[in-house]
Design a protein around this motif. Structure first.
Motif, PDB file in Angstrom:
ATOM      1  N   PHE A  61       1.017  -1.140   0.078  1.00 37.00           N
ATOM      2  CA  PHE A  61       0.001   0.074  -0.099  1.00 37.00           C
ATOM      3  C   PHE A  61       0.864   1.174  -0.082  1.00 37.00           C
ATOM      4  CE2 PHE A  61      -4.462  -1.209   0.524  1.00 37.00           C
ATOM      5  CZ  PHE A  61      -4.443  -2.366   0.691  1.00 37.00           C
ATOM      6  N   GLN A  62       1.961   1.149   0.880  1.00 37.91           N
ATOM      7  CA  GLN A  62       3.016   2.507   0.997  1.00 37.91           C
ATOM      8  C   GLN A  62       3.531   2.672  -0.782  1.00 37.91           C
ATOM      9  OE1 GLN A  62       5.764   1.722   3.760  1.00 37.91           O
ATOM     10  NE2 GLN A  62       4.258   1.710   5.512  1.00 37.91           N
ATOM     11  N   GLN A  63       3.856   1.517  -1.446  1.00 36.48           N
ATOM     12  CA  GLN A  63       4.344   1.675  -2.675  1.00 36.48           C
ATOM     13  C   GLN A  63       3.210   2.541  -3.706  1.00 36.48           C
ATOM     14  OE1 GLN A  63       5.301  -2.359  -3.625  1.00 36.48           O
ATOM     15  NE2 GLN A  63       7.215  -2.318  -2.510  1.00 36.48           N
ATOM     16  N   GLN A  64       2.023   2.179  -3.613  1.00 39.05           N
ATOM     17  CA  GLN A  64       0.747   2.822  -4.260  1.00 39.05           C
ATOM     18  C   GLN A  64       0.690   4.383  -3.751  1.00 39.05           C
ATOM     19  OE1 GLN A  64      -1.013   1.444  -7.025  1.00 39.05           O
ATOM     20  NE2 GLN A  64       0.844  -0.013  -6.644  1.00 39.05           N
ATOM     21  N   ALA A  68      -2.966   7.536  -4.635  1.00 39.49           N
ATOM     22  CA  ALA A  68      -3.533   6.713  -5.542  1.00 39.49           C
ATOM     23  C   ALA A  68      -4.556   5.714  -5.106  1.00 39.49           C
ATOM     24  CB  ALA A  68      -2.368   5.733  -6.127  1.00 39.49           C
ATOM     25  N   ILE A  69      -4.358   5.209  -3.823  1.00 43.67           N
ATOM     26  CA  ILE A  69      -5.368   4.399  -3.226  1.00 43.67           C
ATOM     27  C   ILE A  69      -6.778   5.066  -3.014  1.00 43.67           C
ATOM     28  CG2 ILE A  69      -5.995   3.015  -1.149  1.00 43.67           C
ATOM     29  CD1 ILE A  69      -3.052   2.241  -0.969  1.00 43.67           C
ATOM     30  N   PHE A  70      -6.627   6.312  -2.719  1.00 45.95           N
ATOM     31  CA  PHE A  70      -7.962   7.058  -2.393  1.00 45.95           C
ATOM     32  C   PHE A  70      -8.499   7.276  -3.964  1.00 45.95           C
ATOM     33  CE2 PHE A  70     -10.938  10.629  -1.552  1.00 45.95           C
ATOM     34  CZ  PHE A  70     -11.589  10.116  -0.238  1.00 45.95           C
ATOM     35  N   ARG A  98      -1.671  -7.582  -4.091  1.00 42.10           N
ATOM     36  CA  ARG A  98      -0.843  -8.775  -3.336  1.00 42.10           C
ATOM     37  C   ARG A  98      -0.672  -9.752  -4.430  1.00 42.10           C
ATOM     38  NH1 ARG A  98      -2.858  -9.448   2.715  1.00 42.10           N
ATOM     39  NH2 ARG A  98      -1.969  -7.602   3.520  1.00 42.10           N
ATOM     40  N   ALA A  99      -1.511  -9.831  -5.269  1.00 46.07           N
ATOM     41  CA  ALA A  99      -1.420 -10.707  -6.575  1.00 46.07           C
ATOM     42  C   ALA A  99       0.225 -10.945  -7.093  1.00 46.07           C
ATOM     43  CB  ALA A  99      -2.259 -10.722  -7.529  1.00 46.07           C
ATOM     44  N   PRO A 100       0.757 -11.913  -7.349  1.00 47.49           N
ATOM     45  CA  PRO A 100       2.205 -11.968  -7.965  1.00 47.49           C
ATOM     46  C   PRO A 100       2.156 -11.071  -9.279  1.00 47.49           C
ATOM     47  CG  PRO A 100       1.148 -13.980  -8.057  1.00 47.49           C
ATOM     48  CD  PRO A 100       0.297 -13.105  -7.450  1.00 47.49           C
ATOM     49  N   ALA A 101       3.297 -10.592  -9.720  1.00 51.72           N
ATOM     50  CA  ALA A 101       3.499 -10.059 -10.974  1.00 51.72           C
ATOM     51  C   ALA A 101       3.224 -10.981 -12.191  1.00 51.72           C
ATOM     52  CB  ALA A 101       4.590  -9.176 -11.184  1.00 51.72           C
ATOM     53  N   ALA A 102       2.878 -10.424 -13.363  1.00 49.55           N
ATOM     54  CA  ALA A 102       2.725 -11.107 -14.559  1.00 49.55           C
ATOM     55  C   ALA A 102       4.043 -12.105 -14.650  1.00 49.55           C
ATOM     56  CB  ALA A 102       2.499 -10.545 -15.824  1.00 49.55           C
ATOM     57  N   GLY A 103       3.867 -13.310 -14.798  1.00 50.39           N
ATOM     58  CA  GLY A 103       4.924 -14.081 -15.158  1.00 50.39           C
ATOM     59  C   GLY A 103       5.789 -14.535 -13.723  1.00 50.39           C
ATOM     60  N   SER A 104       5.279 -14.095 -12.528  1.00 50.44           N
ATOM     61  CA  SER A 104       5.980 -14.379 -11.413  1.00 50.44           C
ATOM     62  C   SER A 104       5.409 -15.627 -10.973  1.00 50.44           C
ATOM     63  CB  SER A 104       5.592 -13.447 -10.348  1.00 50.44           C
ATOM     64  OG  SER A 104       5.935 -13.976  -9.064  1.00 50.44           O
ATOM     65  N   SER A 105       6.181 -16.636 -10.405  1.00 46.08           N
ATOM     66  CA  SER A 105       5.881 -17.973  -9.908  1.00 46.08           C
ATOM     67  C   SER A 105       5.450 -17.930  -8.428  1.00 46.08           C
ATOM     68  CB  SER A 105       6.886 -18.970 -10.298  1.00 46.08           C
ATOM     69  OG  SER A 105       8.079 -18.411  -9.303  1.00 46.08           O
ATOM     70  N   ALA A 106       5.273 -16.824  -7.719  1.00 46.65           N
ATOM     71  CA  ALA A 106       5.143 -16.733  -6.381  1.00 46.65           C
ATOM     72  C   ALA A 106       3.529 -16.806  -6.237  1.00 46.65           C
ATOM     73  CB  ALA A 106       5.631 -15.440  -5.666  1.00 46.65           C
ATOM     74  N   ALA A 107       2.911 -17.859  -5.365  1.00 45.39           N
ATOM     75  CA  ALA A 107       1.528 -17.558  -5.147  1.00 45.39           C
ATOM     76  C   ALA A 107       1.138 -16.383  -4.243  1.00 45.39           C
ATOM     77  CB  ALA A 107       1.298 -19.131  -4.322  1.00 45.39           C
TER      78      ALA A 107
END
Length: 134
Positions: A61-64, A68-70, A98-107
């Motif tokens: 959230f801090q990164q956004q 941007a969030i509001f 929290r979803a992994p970036a495109a192409g990322s293998s992290a769940a």
């Protein structure tokens, strides 16, 4: 925003004093109530920004950033957000950010949580303590 309990497995800081096992929507509801100190049923951008600065949002959230969030919370540009819209949108944002970036293998945490819940449910089923198909 003190939503660090959602991002932290330790759960040391909960959103509003609710138990760390509370559902995300309940945590977002409690967070909204903490931000809406006047009890008006809506929060302004200024209230949201103040909460963003004085509480501990997760890094994603801090990164956004608060603006941007509001902007996503107040998609109609009215300058305030109702509790219902806040809870729904924040819950969706938590999942999408929290979803992994495109192409990322992290769940995604929701995926691993869902898998964990399914495994626990199978363990609780009669006669399935030893399930070789897992």
């Amino acid at each position: 925003m003190d939503i660090s309990a959602i991002a932290s497995a330790a759960g040391a800081n909960t959103v509003s004093g609710a138990s760390s096992g509370a559902p995300p929507r309940q945590k977002m509801s409690s967070l909204f109530d903490a931000i809406d100190t006047a009890g008006t049923g809506s929060i302004t951008k200024a209230q949201f920004e103040q909460a963003f600065q004085t509480r501990t949002p997760p890094a994603v959230f801090q990164q956004q950033g608060a603006d941007a969030i509001f902007a996503q919370l107040d998609s109609s540009g009215t300058g305030s957000v109702s509790k219902s819209d806040f809870v729904t949108t924040m819950s969706q944002l938590m999942s999408s950010l929290r979803a992994p970036a495109a192409g990322s293998s992290a769940a995604a945490p929701a995926d691993t949580l869902g898998s964990s819940q399914q495994a626990l449910d199978r363990l609780g089923a009669p006669g399935s303590l030893v399930n070789l198909s897992v």
